[in-house]
Design a protein around this motif. Sequence first.
Motif, PDB file in Angstrom:
ATOM      1  N   HIS A 263       3.817  -1.770 -15.775  1.00 38.59           N
ATOM      2  CA  HIS A 263       3.468  -2.709 -16.372  1.00 38.59           C
ATOM      3  C   HIS A 263       2.339  -2.965 -15.880  1.00 38.59           C
ATOM      4  CE1 HIS A 263       4.184  -6.936 -17.976  1.00 38.59           C
ATOM      5  NE2 HIS A 263       4.003  -7.541 -16.746  1.00 38.59           N
ATOM      6  N   MET A 264       1.910  -3.157 -14.858  1.00 37.94           N
ATOM      7  CA  MET A 264       0.548  -3.810 -13.593  1.00 37.94           C
ATOM      8  C   MET A 264      -0.449  -2.563 -14.351  1.00 37.94           C
ATOM      9  SD  MET A 264       1.385  -4.669  -9.342  1.00 37.94           S
ATOM     10  CE  MET A 264       3.053  -3.268  -9.426  1.00 37.94           C
ATOM     11  N   ARG A 265       0.024  -1.661 -14.538  1.00 35.08           N
ATOM     12  CA  ARG A 265      -1.646  -0.993 -14.756  1.00 35.08           C
ATOM     13  C   ARG A 265      -2.283  -1.642 -16.068  1.00 35.08           C
ATOM     14  NH1 ARG A 265       1.217   3.759 -12.831  1.00 35.08           N
ATOM     15  NH2 ARG A 265      -0.656   4.713 -11.392  1.00 35.08           N
ATOM     16  N   GLY A 266      -0.577  -2.118 -17.332  1.00 34.16           N
ATOM     17  CA  GLY A 266      -1.147  -2.623 -18.621  1.00 34.16           C
ATOM     18  C   GLY A 266      -1.622  -3.952 -18.233  1.00 34.16           C
ATOM     19  N   LEU A 267      -1.601  -4.667 -17.639  1.00 31.28           N
ATOM     20  CA  LEU A 267      -2.036  -6.322 -16.941  1.00 31.28           C
ATOM     21  C   LEU A 267      -3.458  -5.485 -16.532  1.00 31.28           C
ATOM     22  CD1 LEU A 267       0.013  -8.150 -15.434  1.00 31.28           C
ATOM     23  CD2 LEU A 267      -0.280  -8.167 -17.569  1.00 31.28           C
ATOM     24  N   GLY A 268      -4.065  -4.494 -16.445  1.00 26.84           N
ATOM     25  CA  GLY A 268      -5.180  -3.991 -15.324  1.00 26.84           C
ATOM     26  C   GLY A 268      -5.514  -3.680 -14.081  1.00 26.84           C
ATOM     27  N   VAL A 269      -4.351  -3.573 -12.750  1.00 26.46           N
ATOM     28  CA  VAL A 269      -4.031  -3.200 -11.975  1.00 26.46           C
ATOM     29  C   VAL A 269      -4.702  -1.969 -11.517  1.00 26.46           C
ATOM     30  CG1 VAL A 269      -3.332  -2.999 -10.125  1.00 26.46           C
ATOM     31  CG2 VAL A 269      -2.999  -4.794 -11.804  1.00 26.46           C
ATOM     32  N   ARG A 270      -5.996  -1.561 -11.162  1.00 28.51           N
ATOM     33  CA  ARG A 270      -6.227  -0.503 -10.510  1.00 28.51           C
ATOM     34  C   ARG A 270      -5.193   0.417  -8.934  1.00 28.51           C
ATOM     35  NH1 ARG A 270     -10.619  -2.242 -12.456  1.00 28.51           N
ATOM     36  NH2 ARG A 270     -11.156  -3.115 -10.689  1.00 28.51           N
ATOM     37  N   PHE A 271      -5.202   1.619  -9.076  1.00 24.81           N
ATOM     38  CA  PHE A 271      -4.124   2.176  -8.628  1.00 24.81           C
ATOM     39  C   PHE A 271      -5.525   3.325  -7.406  1.00 24.81           C
ATOM     40  CE2 PHE A 271      -0.775   0.534 -10.541  1.00 24.81           C
ATOM     41  CZ  PHE A 271      -0.599  -0.552  -9.803  1.00 24.81           C
ATOM     42  N   ALA A 272      -5.534   3.431  -6.208  1.00 28.79           N
ATOM     43  CA  ALA A 272      -6.416   4.262  -6.026  1.00 28.79           C
ATOM     44  C   ALA A 272      -5.227   4.878  -3.918  1.00 28.79           C
ATOM     45  CB  ALA A 272      -7.174   3.742  -5.117  1.00 28.79           C
ATOM     46  N   LEU A 273      -4.800   5.687  -5.324  1.00 29.91           N
ATOM     47  CA  LEU A 273      -3.564   7.000  -3.914  1.00 29.91           C
ATOM     48  C   LEU A 273      -4.343   7.301  -2.706  1.00 29.91           C
ATOM     49  CD1 LEU A 273      -0.521   7.193  -6.706  1.00 29.91           C
ATOM     50  CD2 LEU A 273      -0.791   5.692  -5.045  1.00 29.91           C
ATOM     51  N   GLY A 274      -4.082   7.906  -2.716  1.00 31.62           N
ATOM     52  CA  GLY A 274      -4.386   8.673  -1.190  1.00 31.62           C
ATOM     53  C   GLY A 274      -5.584   8.133   0.004  1.00 31.62           C
ATOM     54  N   ALA A 275      -5.861   6.921  -0.014  1.00 33.95           N
ATOM     55  CA  ALA A 275      -6.503   6.161   0.347  1.00 33.95           C
ATOM     56  C   ALA A 275      -5.965   5.289   2.241  1.00 33.95           C
ATOM     57  CB  ALA A 275      -7.007   4.903  -0.575  1.00 33.95           C
ATOM     58  N   GLU A 276      -6.729   5.659   2.721  1.00 41.10           N
ATOM     59  CA  GLU A 276      -6.685   5.263   4.315  1.00 41.10           C
ATOM     60  C   GLU A 276      -6.886   3.567   4.525  1.00 41.10           C
ATOM     61  OE1 GLU A 276      -5.000   7.186   9.030  1.00 41.10           O
ATOM     62  OE2 GLU A 276      -5.875   8.761   7.127  1.00 41.10           O
ATOM     63  N   VAL A 277      -6.719   2.837   4.711  1.00 42.58           N
ATOM     64  CA  VAL A 277      -7.507   1.882   5.285  1.00 42.58           C
ATOM     65  C   VAL A 277      -7.552   1.996   6.815  1.00 42.58           C
ATOM     66  CG1 VAL A 277      -7.705  -0.187   5.853  1.00 42.58           C
ATOM     67  CG2 VAL A 277      -6.377   0.310   3.856  1.00 42.58           C
ATOM     68  N   ARG A 278      -8.917   2.319   7.334  1.00 44.11           N
ATOM     69  CA  ARG A 278      -9.193   2.192   8.894  1.00 44.11           C
ATOM     70  C   ARG A 278      -9.948   1.594   9.919  1.00 44.11           C
ATOM     71  NH1 ARG A 278     -10.755   7.061  10.448  1.00 44.11           N
ATOM     72  NH2 ARG A 278      -8.715   8.988   9.374  1.00 44.11           N
ATOM     73  N   GLY A 279     -10.970   0.316   8.920  1.00 46.20           N
ATOM     74  CA  GLY A 279     -10.747  -1.177   9.220  1.00 46.20           C
ATOM     75  C   GLY A 279     -11.730  -1.928   8.595  1.00 46.20           C
ATOM     76  N   LEU A 280     -11.813  -3.621   8.885  1.00 49.69           N
ATOM     77  CA  LEU A 280     -12.263  -4.708   8.073  1.00 49.69           C
ATOM     78  C   LEU A 280     -14.032  -5.019   8.625  1.00 49.69           C
ATOM     79  CD1 LEU A 280      -9.494  -6.924   7.997  1.00 49.69           C
ATOM     80  CD2 LEU A 280     -10.059  -4.985   6.300  1.00 49.69           C
ATOM     81  N   GLU A 281     -14.723  -5.208   8.084  1.00 48.46           N
ATOM     82  CA  GLU A 281     -15.852  -6.017   8.147  1.00 48.46           C
ATOM     83  C   GLU A 281     -16.104  -6.594   8.343  1.00 48.46           C
ATOM     84  OE1 GLU A 281     -19.455  -3.185   6.400  1.00 48.46           O
ATOM     85  OE2 GLU A 281     -18.228  -1.040   7.472  1.00 48.46           O
ATOM     86  N   VAL A 282     -16.681  -8.104   9.324  1.00 48.10           N
ATOM     87  CA  VAL A 282     -16.093  -9.334   9.407  1.00 48.10           C
ATOM     88  C   VAL A 282     -17.736 -10.039   9.474  1.00 48.10           C
ATOM     89  CG1 VAL A 282     -15.390 -11.411   9.940  1.00 48.10           C
ATOM     90  CG2 VAL A 282     -14.401  -9.565  10.158  1.00 48.10           C
TER      91      VAL A 282
END
Length: 562
Positions: A263-282
């Motif tokens: 349903h969310m794909r139909g709303l335009g949501v994209r899913f990036a699987l295999g992505a590991e978050v490492r940090g935030l830049e501020v």
Amino acid sequence: MTVGAGWRAGYSAAAGGKRVAVLGGGVAGLTAAHELAERGFEVTVYERRALGGKARSIPVPGSATGGRPELPGEHGFRFFPGFYQHIPDTMRRIPFGSNPDGVWNNLVAVPEARFARRDGEDFRVALDFGAPPDPSKPGFSETLGATLATAMKITPEEGLFFANRLLVFNTSCDARRLRQWEYMSWLDFVRGHERSHEFRALLSRTLTSIMVAAKDHMASVRTIGTMGEQFLGNPLGIGNDGALDRVLNGHTNLTWIDPWTEHMRGLGVRFALGAEVRGLEVRDRRVTGVRIIDESGVARTIDADHVVVALAAEQARELWSPEVLAVRPELEGMHRLTVDWMTGIQYYLRSSPDISPGHTAYIDSPWSLTSISQNHLWARKLPEYGDGTVRDCLSVDISDWHTPGILYGKPAMECTHEEIAREVWAQMKAHLNDRAELLRDADLHSWFLDPAIVWQAQSGRNTNADPLLINTAGSWDLRPEPHGALENLFLAGDYVRTNVDLATMEGANESARAAVNALLETTGSNAPRCAMYTLYRAAELEPLRRIDADRYAAGLPNALDI
């Protein structure tokens, strides 16, 4: 107001931009993505493993033959209490075949819970309580106490005592709940150390571990009392979304997660699987980039107008760099939040044991086991999976990984996977087979342990990639609000302050809605705010709560706290 794709273009998404990076694809992340997409935002969800998080189904590798799908495994069984409001609201907005209310129609009620004793009489509690006594009338505690004593097989005196404890909490004002009961453990509140073994086993230890995945000596009175207010203080389900205890009528991916992401794909949501978050830049009180390792193993930085961190608590707090804490110093408290293990194992059986049509608690089990038989609840039956010979699945939650078991004398944390499977099976047999042979070794087809549990031969211990946030007394002070001084950073997860105040799917969903509402406010969007719901309180007791507010302000105890 229910929102949908039909009106999205008519609303201003945000003055500060429309692109949102949602970090984490569990219930919190999917909820945030759903709500934002309905309001016209461009959403990408970054998820390391699989969508659904702890709620997802996990196919059993190599179990399928003859064109059938693999047997469905899971992190642990899940249930949807009637007082849940946020999750059901989301479910109603996820189409599912011809269901008039979408995924919500896949919820089915279970009629009872079984409490199994080792070398003792088991008993069952019907979950349709019937008409309750009026809590505002004289004799309420006596009536409730007698009901508890009969249902729980405890003494009338202890039933009356527990009823008094419930009434003390239910008549406590907000100030007392937040400033007194938040800092006391449930075990101390019910004086479990002074009561009988039966009392502590049933009304302190078992109810907390079964109902709310908590530990009686750690969880706060405020949190467990609030849950008791929903489960025991509201037997008619006033204001509830449905029956007290509900489960899905199939494995979670089939009946919820897959339709949701579609349903969310139909709303335009994209899913990036295999992505590991490492940090935030501020920089300048804003998140200017998110460092990830993508599905190809390449390190890169993504940018977005807004960032929603919807990771588990132990993962989110690793992102709080000195630069983040310089702007939001309150996030440092998250490092003192407690996580522990509550993980599932499934037993696939060649026959359906007559255990219970609902959940079963193994009261005397060292590993605090609970289970549910799934085939009779599912629309698509288990013989349609695997090799076609599985007739049922007994899905078991292991809540205590630190107490030695009965076979090997070791805690689950120090057992190999094979030892865990044998130990759990033995503990269940010790509870169920003391009157008749309900579990037979010959019926056991196979078992499946959550793959988050990984055996480390060198250390002789397991690791767990999916620990559970555990409520502890005083932890409200350590939990953050969904938005703070970092202008475009929003937090969603069961570690965020919520009404339900527990590591639950409901808390994750509620927190995500709060994060989206904060984003809408911050950006000046004119889209409708996400619906937010409150928990039940008996209106009849409100006069007593007002009295208690005066007593608390005067330094006096609750009038019923005797």
